[in-house]
Enzyme design. Structure first.
Site, PDB file in Angstrom:
ATOM      1  N   CYS A 106       4.780   9.458  -2.758  1.00  0.00           N
ATOM      2  CA  CYS A 106       3.490   9.433  -3.423  1.00  0.00           C
ATOM      3  C   CYS A 106       2.568  10.560  -2.917  1.00  0.00           C
ATOM      4  CB  CYS A 106       2.865   8.054  -3.271  1.00  0.00           C
ATOM      5  SG  CYS A 106       1.612   7.654  -4.504  1.00  0.00           S
ATOM      6  N   HIS A 107       1.467  10.220  -2.243  1.00  0.00           N
ATOM      7  CA  HIS A 107       0.518  11.209  -1.725  1.00  0.00           C
ATOM      8  C   HIS A 107       0.895  11.731  -0.328  1.00  0.00           C
ATOM      9  CE1 HIS A 107      -1.969   9.494  -4.937  1.00  0.00           C
ATOM     10  NE2 HIS A 107      -2.706  10.587  -4.857  1.00  0.00           N
TER      11      HIS A 107
END
Length: 181
Positions: A106-107
């Site tokens: 994800c991030h």
């Protein structure tokens, strides 16, 4: 298989921590929660507070040599906080320097960008990171999971919580290939 899970004291996406954690345990491995502060970490479900988890080790009080691999869970606030902590960034860079596998979802690649380890690599992430990855010299792809073997460190990345099953299957396969001393 001793696996460090590096998270900030607040902001990790709970499912991106608990799902890979459970997978490591079910595979017979030992997950270790590493953070920048002692005590506990607060997970989130998107923007809502979720559960609290006890920290096992603090960055600066543990070293890369204690682990076979590293998992970087996402969440928007988690990697943003980690990238501001020089010890956390050095810890991440240490896995690349040692040639140990790293998995990020994800991030979490924001922390990889800060550690200056994406140059010449192909990876995926939450779509909003694509420009940051490109500006750091990496190639961004929109795939559920991407394995990059450029350099001595195998990097496994994934886009979002919906990709977690594929992410854990792939990173576990990569982690199992790590030679043990």
């Amino acid at each position: 298989m001793n696996v460090a899970f590096l998270v900030a004291p607040e902001g990790v996406e709970q499912t991106e921590l608990t799902d890979p954690w459970r997978a490591v345990k079910e595979a017979g491995g030992s997950p270790v929660l590493v953070s920048t502060d002692s005590g506990t970490v607060r997970a989130f479900h998107h923007l809502d507070k979720a559960d609290v988890f006890p920290v096992d080790k603090v960055v600066g009080g543990t070293g890369v040599s204690e682990y076979d691999a590293l998992v970087l869970p996402g969440g928007v606030a988690n990697p943003d906080a980690l990238r501001l902590d020089e010890r956390a960034v050095a810890f991440v860079r240490g896995f690349f320097d040692a040639g140990k596998p790293v998995a990020a979802t994800c991030h979490a690649p924001w922390t990889l960008v800060e550690a200056d380890v994406v140059r010449g690599r192909t990876l995926t992430s939450w779509p909003s990171l694509r420009t940051d990855i490109r500006n750091a010299g990496g190639t961004w792809v929109d795939e559920p999971v991407k394995v990059c073997t450029a350099g001595p460190t195998t990097l496994v990345t994934s886009r979002r919580p919906d990709d977690l099953k594929a992410f854990r299957d792939v990173f576990l396969a990569v982690f199992r290939r790590v030679p043990r001393p």
